[in-house]
Design a protein around this motif. Structure first.
Motif, PDB file in Angstrom:
ATOM      1  N   GLY A 158      -5.654  -5.836 -23.171  1.00 49.31           N
ATOM      2  CA  GLY A 158      -4.535  -5.600 -24.442  1.00 49.31           C
ATOM      3  C   GLY A 158      -3.204  -5.949 -23.894  1.00 49.31           C
ATOM      4  O   GLY A 158      -3.046  -6.023 -22.663  1.00 49.31           O
ATOM      5  N   GLY A 159      -2.134  -6.083 -24.868  1.00 46.77           N
ATOM      6  CA  GLY A 159      -0.754  -6.323 -24.344  1.00 46.77           C
ATOM      7  C   GLY A 159      -0.431  -7.804 -24.026  1.00 46.77           C
ATOM      8  O   GLY A 159       0.521  -8.068 -23.449  1.00 46.77           O
ATOM      9  N   THR A 160      -1.360  -8.722 -24.228  1.00 51.68           N
ATOM     10  CA  THR A 160      -0.947 -10.080 -23.818  1.00 51.68           C
ATOM     11  C   THR A 160      -0.335 -10.987 -24.806  1.00 51.68           C
ATOM     12  O   THR A 160       0.310 -12.023 -24.605  1.00 51.68           O
ATOM     13  CB  THR A 160      -2.432 -10.881 -23.492  1.00 51.68           C
TER      14      THR A 160
ATOM     15  N   VAL B 114      -5.313 -16.052 -25.752  1.00 52.03           N
ATOM     16  CA  VAL B 114      -4.291 -15.654 -25.395  1.00 52.03           C
ATOM     17  C   VAL B 114      -4.069 -14.943 -24.248  1.00 52.03           C
ATOM     18  O   VAL B 114      -4.756 -13.916 -23.973  1.00 52.03           O
ATOM     19  CB  VAL B 114      -3.528 -14.698 -26.553  1.00 52.03           C
ATOM     20  N   SER B 115      -3.484 -15.439 -23.136  1.00 55.31           N
ATOM     21  CA  SER B 115      -3.297 -15.059 -21.817  1.00 55.31           C
ATOM     22  C   SER B 115      -1.894 -15.030 -21.192  1.00 55.31           C
ATOM     23  O   SER B 115      -0.939 -15.920 -21.742  1.00 55.31           O
ATOM     24  CB  SER B 115      -4.383 -15.772 -20.921  1.00 55.31           C
TER      25      SER B 115
ATOM     26  N   SER C 103      -7.781 -13.120 -14.439  1.00 52.95           N
ATOM     27  CA  SER C 103      -9.076 -12.344 -14.017  1.00 52.95           C
ATOM     28  C   SER C 103      -9.956 -11.891 -15.361  1.00 52.95           C
ATOM     29  O   SER C 103     -11.042 -11.978 -15.719  1.00 52.95           O
ATOM     30  CB  SER C 103      -9.115 -11.467 -13.104  1.00 52.95           C
ATOM     31  N   ASP C 104      -9.192 -11.187 -16.300  1.00 51.58           N
ATOM     32  CA  ASP C 104      -9.656 -10.486 -17.380  1.00 51.58           C
ATOM     33  C   ASP C 104     -10.055 -11.729 -18.501  1.00 51.58           C
ATOM     34  O   ASP C 104     -10.780 -11.616 -19.239  1.00 51.58           O
ATOM     35  CB  ASP C 104      -8.498  -9.837 -18.134  1.00 51.58           C
ATOM     36  N   MET C 105      -9.307 -13.049 -18.309  1.00 56.12           N
ATOM     37  CA  MET C 105      -9.782 -14.104 -19.305  1.00 56.12           C
ATOM     38  C   MET C 105     -11.181 -14.646 -18.976  1.00 56.12           C
ATOM     39  O   MET C 105     -11.687 -15.204 -19.919  1.00 56.12           O
ATOM     40  CB  MET C 105      -8.520 -15.011 -18.973  1.00 56.12           C
ATOM     41  N   LYS C 106     -11.491 -14.590 -17.732  1.00 54.32           N
ATOM     42  CA  LYS C 106     -12.442 -15.442 -17.085  1.00 54.32           C
ATOM     43  C   LYS C 106     -13.978 -14.874 -18.027  1.00 54.32           C
ATOM     44  O   LYS C 106     -14.724 -15.794 -18.403  1.00 54.32           O
ATOM     45  CB  LYS C 106     -12.919 -15.251 -15.550  1.00 54.32           C
ATOM     46  N   MET C 107     -13.918 -13.543 -18.278  1.00 57.62           N
ATOM     47  CA  MET C 107     -15.233 -13.051 -18.931  1.00 57.62           C
ATOM     48  C   MET C 107     -15.211 -13.466 -20.473  1.00 57.62           C
ATOM     49  O   MET C 107     -15.997 -13.660 -20.820  1.00 57.62           O
ATOM     50  CB  MET C 107     -15.015 -11.446 -18.640  1.00 57.62           C
ATOM     51  N   VAL C 108     -13.938 -13.530 -21.024  1.00 56.68           N
ATOM     52  CA  VAL C 108     -13.958 -13.885 -22.167  1.00 56.68           C
ATOM     53  C   VAL C 108     -14.551 -15.243 -22.450  1.00 56.68           C
ATOM     54  O   VAL C 108     -15.092 -15.760 -23.379  1.00 56.68           O
ATOM     55  CB  VAL C 108     -12.566 -13.710 -22.740  1.00 56.68           C
TER      56      VAL C 108
ATOM     57  N   ILE D  76      -0.613 -19.867 -23.679  1.00 54.14           N
ATOM     58  CA  ILE D  76      -0.082 -19.034 -22.570  1.00 54.14           C
ATOM     59  C   ILE D  76       1.203 -18.393 -23.196  1.00 54.14           C
ATOM     60  O   ILE D  76       1.991 -19.026 -23.609  1.00 54.14           O
ATOM     61  CB  ILE D  76       0.273 -19.868 -21.417  1.00 54.14           C
ATOM     62  N   ASN D  77       1.184 -17.028 -23.256  1.00 54.84           N
ATOM     63  CA  ASN D  77       2.262 -16.344 -23.609  1.00 54.84           C
ATOM     64  C   ASN D  77       3.282 -15.988 -22.427  1.00 54.84           C
ATOM     65  O   ASN D  77       2.659 -15.712 -21.257  1.00 54.84           O
ATOM     66  CB  ASN D  77       1.754 -15.076 -24.275  1.00 54.84           C
ATOM     67  N   LYS D  78       4.291 -15.759 -22.372  1.00 58.43           N
ATOM     68  CA  LYS D  78       5.437 -15.435 -21.406  1.00 58.43           C
ATOM     69  C   LYS D  78       5.185 -16.579 -20.253  1.00 58.43           C
ATOM     70  O   LYS D  78       5.264 -16.051 -19.341  1.00 58.43           O
ATOM     71  CB  LYS D  78       5.116 -13.887 -20.920  1.00 58.43           C
ATOM     72  N   ALA D  79       5.102 -17.714 -20.770  1.00 54.81           N
ATOM     73  CA  ALA D  79       4.845 -18.764 -19.987  1.00 54.81           C
ATOM     74  C   ALA D  79       6.417 -18.736 -18.997  1.00 54.81           C
ATOM     75  O   ALA D  79       7.372 -18.588 -19.125  1.00 54.81           O
ATOM     76  CB  ALA D  79       4.976 -20.190 -20.765  1.00 54.81           C
TER      77      ALA D  79
END
Ligand code: SF4
Ligand code: SF4
Length: 277
Positions: free
Chosen positions: A10-12, A185-186, A194-199, A214-217
């Motif tokens: 959450g929060g990305t 979105v990451s 690391s959270d993104m890899k599972m998705v 990529i947010n907050k690039a």
């Protein structure tokens, strides 16, 4: 066409991306399936025209018929029904309404009752797009049924943006199942990657084409770029970290409305997706 927007955690910026994308495409409907914490309506501000309750069944055991054989408890993988010494205990909130315990019961002692687990809100936003969002009642364990019902309310011909739950839980699988494309979105931080890899694994397993926003690039390090490059994941867009964007977000406003220079980012994401399908 259905496009899911999801994230590793959450929060990305998943809601920011899905909402800004929806308002920059014509004839879109946005559905918020993050039923534990729906917040697209905070930004899209719909006038709610309809509220539907979502119900789920749970077993009720007639102890005059039950012989305490234990078969229902053996079948239930959610431990929602547990035969004890003198009775059968049912934990309503854990029941997924699969119907299995009644099927295996040799004495037909099990019937089902219904209870409300949440609601679906439907309305028109001030940006002239429709939206629907589900909300789970406090204390309920699974919002999958609500997500399925929100998706069932959509007509085939509509362009649907699905603000999905984060992570890889059952609710995320239910939200992305059957979509034509997924936007991941990451943020460029080690935790984000690391959270993104599972998705990424989940989407590949489900055979859903996807790309990355990529947010907050430029706020973090280069790990996300290296990962995307090594894994052959296309970067659809980068949204810069910007104080004006953050301020608009804090005020519940969509930045591509107020900062016209960013409108193009979302139009571009959509045309890239169209070119792939
Ligand atoms: S309906 Fe399914 S989930 Fe619910 S108690 Fe029976 S077996 Fe368990
Ligand atoms: S399967 Fe039916 S008879 Fe057996 S314990 Fe469960 S409710 Fe009772």
């Amino acid at each position: 066409m259905k496009i899911a927007v999801l994230s590793g955690k959450g929060g990305t910026g998943k809601t920011t991306v899905s909402n800004n994308l929806a308002i920059n495409i014509k004839n879109t409907i946005l559905i918020d399936t993050d039923v534990e914490e729906p917040n697209s309506h905070i930004f899209l501000k719909p006038d709610i025209e309809k509220i539907d309750s979502v119900f789920i069944g749970y077993p009720e055991v007639d102890m005059n018929k039950c012989n305490l054989c234990g078969k229902c408890g053996e079948f239930c993988r959610f431990n929602a029904i547990i035969p004890a010494k003198n009775s059968v205990v049912v934990f309503n909130e854990s029941c997924h309404d699969c119907g299995g315990c009644a099927m295996v019961c040799p004495t037909n002692a099990i019937t089902y009752k219904q209870r409300e687990i949440g609601k679906i809100y439907s309305g028109k936003t001030k940006y002239d797009i429709d939206m629907k969002y589900g909300e789970i009642n406090i204390g309920e364990m699974s919002g999958v049924r609500i997500i399925e019902e929100v998706k069932e309310k959509i007509k085939n011909e509509e362009i649907v943006i699905i603000d999905s739950p984060p992570g890889t839980a059952c609710s995320t699988v239910a939200a992305v199942e059957g979509v034509d494309y997924a936007i991941l979105v990451s943020e460029p931080t080690p935790f984000g990657v690391s959270d993104m890899k599972m998705v990424v694994e989940m989407l590949r397993e489900m055979n859903i084409p996807f790309g990355l926003v990529i947010n907050k690039a430029k706020l973090g390090d280069d790990e996300i770029y290296e990962y995307a490059n090594n894994e052959n994941i296309e970067i659809l867009a980068e949204i810069p970290f910007n104080k004006e964007i953050a301020k608009l977000y804090a005020n519940g406003e969509l930045f591509s409305i107020h900062l016209k220079e960013y409108k193009e980012i979302f139009e571009n994401i959509y045309s890239q997706i169209l070119s792939k399908l």
